[in-house]
Design a protein around this motif. Structure first.
Motif, PDB file in Angstrom:
ATOM      1  N   TYR A  70       0.839  -1.212   0.000  1.00 53.91           N
ATOM      2  CA  TYR A  70       0.000   0.000   0.000  1.00 53.91           C
ATOM      3  C   TYR A  70       0.872   1.260   0.000  1.00 53.91           C
ATOM      4  O   TYR A  70       0.663   2.178   0.801  1.00 53.91           O
ATOM      5  N   LEU A  71       1.835   1.276  -0.882  1.00 59.05           N
ATOM      6  CA  LEU A  71       2.774   2.385  -0.934  1.00 59.05           C
ATOM      7  C   LEU A  71       2.084   3.688  -1.310  1.00 59.05           C
ATOM      8  O   LEU A  71       1.122   3.704  -2.091  1.00 59.05           O
ATOM      9  N   LYS A  72       2.592   4.771  -0.717  1.00 57.88           N
ATOM     10  CA  LYS A  72       2.067   6.108  -0.948  1.00 57.88           C
ATOM     11  C   LYS A  72       3.174   6.978  -1.552  1.00 57.88           C
ATOM     12  O   LYS A  72       4.365   6.698  -1.340  1.00 57.88           O
ATOM     13  N   PRO A  73       2.803   8.035  -2.246  1.00 61.45           N
ATOM     14  CA  PRO A  73       3.848   8.929  -2.790  1.00 61.45           C
ATOM     15  C   PRO A  73       4.804   9.443  -1.719  1.00 61.45           C
ATOM     16  O   PRO A  73       6.003   9.607  -1.990  1.00 61.45           O
ATOM     17  N   GLU A  74       4.302   9.642  -0.505  1.00 66.26           N
ATOM     18  CA  GLU A  74       5.167  10.138   0.569  1.00 66.26           C
ATOM     19  C   GLU A  74       6.155   9.091   1.071  1.00 66.26           C
ATOM     20  O   GLU A  74       7.024   9.399   1.889  1.00 66.26           O
ATOM     21  N   ASP A  75       6.037   7.857   0.596  1.00 63.99           N
ATOM     22  CA  ASP A  75       7.034   6.836   0.915  1.00 63.99           C
ATOM     23  C   ASP A  75       8.253   6.922   0.002  1.00 63.99           C
ATOM     24  O   ASP A  75       9.244   6.228   0.217  1.00 63.99           O
ATOM     25  N   SER A  76       8.176   7.773  -1.011  1.00 63.31           N
ATOM     26  CA  SER A  76       9.300   7.919  -1.944  1.00 63.31           C
ATOM     27  C   SER A  76      10.528   8.447  -1.209  1.00 63.31           C
ATOM     28  O   SER A  76      10.466   9.461  -0.511  1.00 63.31           O
TER      29      SER A  76
END
Length: 122
Positions: free
Chosen positions: A84-90
């Motif tokens: 469930y990756l989010k852009p803020e995990d970049s």
């Protein structure tokens, strides 16, 4: 000094998954806690997850329930399953070890890998 090599980074869309691996070698006589950290552009390096000296698994609140850390049986490889990756995990993701055990282990420098890049698009 412990040598760490991370792999598994890449580019995914939001909601996707990646599995990072950290392979450790050249362990000394100490025992080691192992951690995952990350650093986004323009930000400081932050804790993601780790295995503490008593075997406890610890997660930052921002990833709890989505990321799972797991060592292999001989503790030379530490994986980080990211769902469930989010852009803020970049970020660039780094593996780290901290030595513990005998008193002299406190003098052993922490070891860091070179990092593996994770990019999550919206």
């Amino acid at each position: 000094q412990v040598h760490l090599v991370e792999s598994g980074g890449g580019s995914v869309q939001a909601g996707g998954s990646l599995r990072l691996s950290c392979v450790a070698s050249n362990f000394g006589a100490c025992e080691y806690e192992m951690y995952w950290y990350r650093q986004a552009p323009g930000k400081g390096r932050e804790f993601v997850a780790g295995i503490l000296s008593d075997g406890t698994l610890s997660y930052d609140a921002s990833v709890k329930g989505r990321f799972t850390i797991s060592p292999d049986n001989n503790k030379s490889t530490l994986s980080l399953q990211m769902n469930y990756l989010k852009p803020e995990d970049s970020a660039m993701y780094y593996c780290k070890t901290e030595a513990f055990g005998e008193s002299w282990c406190d003098e052993v420098p922490d070891a860091w890998g070179q990092g593996t890049l994770v990019t999550v698009s919206s």
